[in-house]
Design a protein around this motif. Sequence first.
Motif, PDB file in Angstrom:
ATOM      1  N   TYR A   1       0.700  -1.159  -0.109  1.00  0.00           N
ATOM      2  CA  TYR A   1      -0.109   0.071  -0.045  1.00  0.00           C
ATOM      3  C   TYR A   1       0.938   1.212   0.070  1.00  0.00           C
ATOM      4  O   TYR A   1       0.244   2.135  -0.371  1.00  0.00           O
ATOM      5  CB  TYR A   1      -0.936  -0.043   1.254  1.00  0.00           C
ATOM      6  N   GLU A   2       1.945   0.963   0.354  1.00  0.00           N
ATOM      7  CA  GLU A   2       3.186   2.338   0.278  1.00  0.00           C
ATOM      8  C   GLU A   2       4.254   2.423  -0.466  1.00  0.00           C
ATOM      9  O   GLU A   2       4.786   3.403  -0.832  1.00  0.00           O
ATOM     10  CB  GLU A   2       3.312   2.439   1.968  1.00  0.00           C
ATOM     11  N   ARG A   3       4.557   1.208  -1.193  1.00  0.00           N
ATOM     12  CA  ARG A   3       5.588   0.966  -1.889  1.00  0.00           C
ATOM     13  C   ARG A   3       5.500   0.052  -3.153  1.00  0.00           C
ATOM     14  O   ARG A   3       4.538  -0.531  -3.379  1.00  0.00           O
ATOM     15  CB  ARG A   3       6.771  -0.253  -1.257  1.00  0.00           C
ATOM     16  N   VAL A   4       6.299   0.384  -4.143  1.00  0.00           N
ATOM     17  CA  VAL A   4       6.113  -0.005  -5.565  1.00  0.00           C
ATOM     18  C   VAL A   4       7.502  -0.614  -5.950  1.00  0.00           C
ATOM     19  O   VAL A   4       8.605   0.082  -5.513  1.00  0.00           O
ATOM     20  CB  VAL A   4       5.617   0.811  -6.751  1.00  0.00           C
ATOM     21  N   THR A   5       7.743  -1.416  -6.790  1.00  0.00           N
ATOM     22  CA  THR A   5       8.897  -1.927  -7.387  1.00  0.00           C
ATOM     23  C   THR A   5       8.604  -2.289  -8.920  1.00  0.00           C
ATOM     24  O   THR A   5       7.652  -2.796  -9.293  1.00  0.00           O
ATOM     25  CB  THR A   5       9.465  -3.348  -6.725  1.00  0.00           C
ATOM     26  N   TYR A   6       9.311  -1.614  -9.918  1.00  0.00           N
ATOM     27  CA  TYR A   6       9.408  -1.828 -11.233  1.00  0.00           C
ATOM     28  C   TYR A   6      10.569  -2.855 -11.611  1.00  0.00           C
ATOM     29  O   TYR A   6      11.658  -2.313 -11.252  1.00  0.00           O
ATOM     30  CB  TYR A   6       9.138  -0.505 -12.033  1.00  0.00           C
TER      31      TYR A   6
END
Length: 121
Positions: A35-40
């Motif tokens: 809900y607070e972080r992303v990784t591409y």
Amino acid sequence: MYFENTGIENTVIDLNLLDDLMKKNGLIRAGQWDYERVTYDKKYEIKEGTFYLRVFGFTKDGDVGAHDANITLLKPVVGKHYYPHGVEYGENEVFPNHLVKSCEQVLAALKKDLSSFELQA
């Protein structure tokens, strides 16, 4: 191996737009978020092994799950995948020059795309 001074780190951009720009440059978020972080990730399968170019980001006050977040990007990194343990980014890893060059080209193209849409923090 972290990529320094790419111009990407600390960029703030709307999540939905970011998803589109990352996909355009071959970086996929898939299920790598909370809900607070992303990784591409951009996956490279080359003769020297399997590698991932990764761009991490976080939101201070949004909700990634609700697609309502402004994402602040962090320093990009490339790591080597070791089955079944995962991806290693350590300084003892060897990254082929052609891989590093390709990652730098992707990051330069991404920086150019992001610069048109960056939000003021």
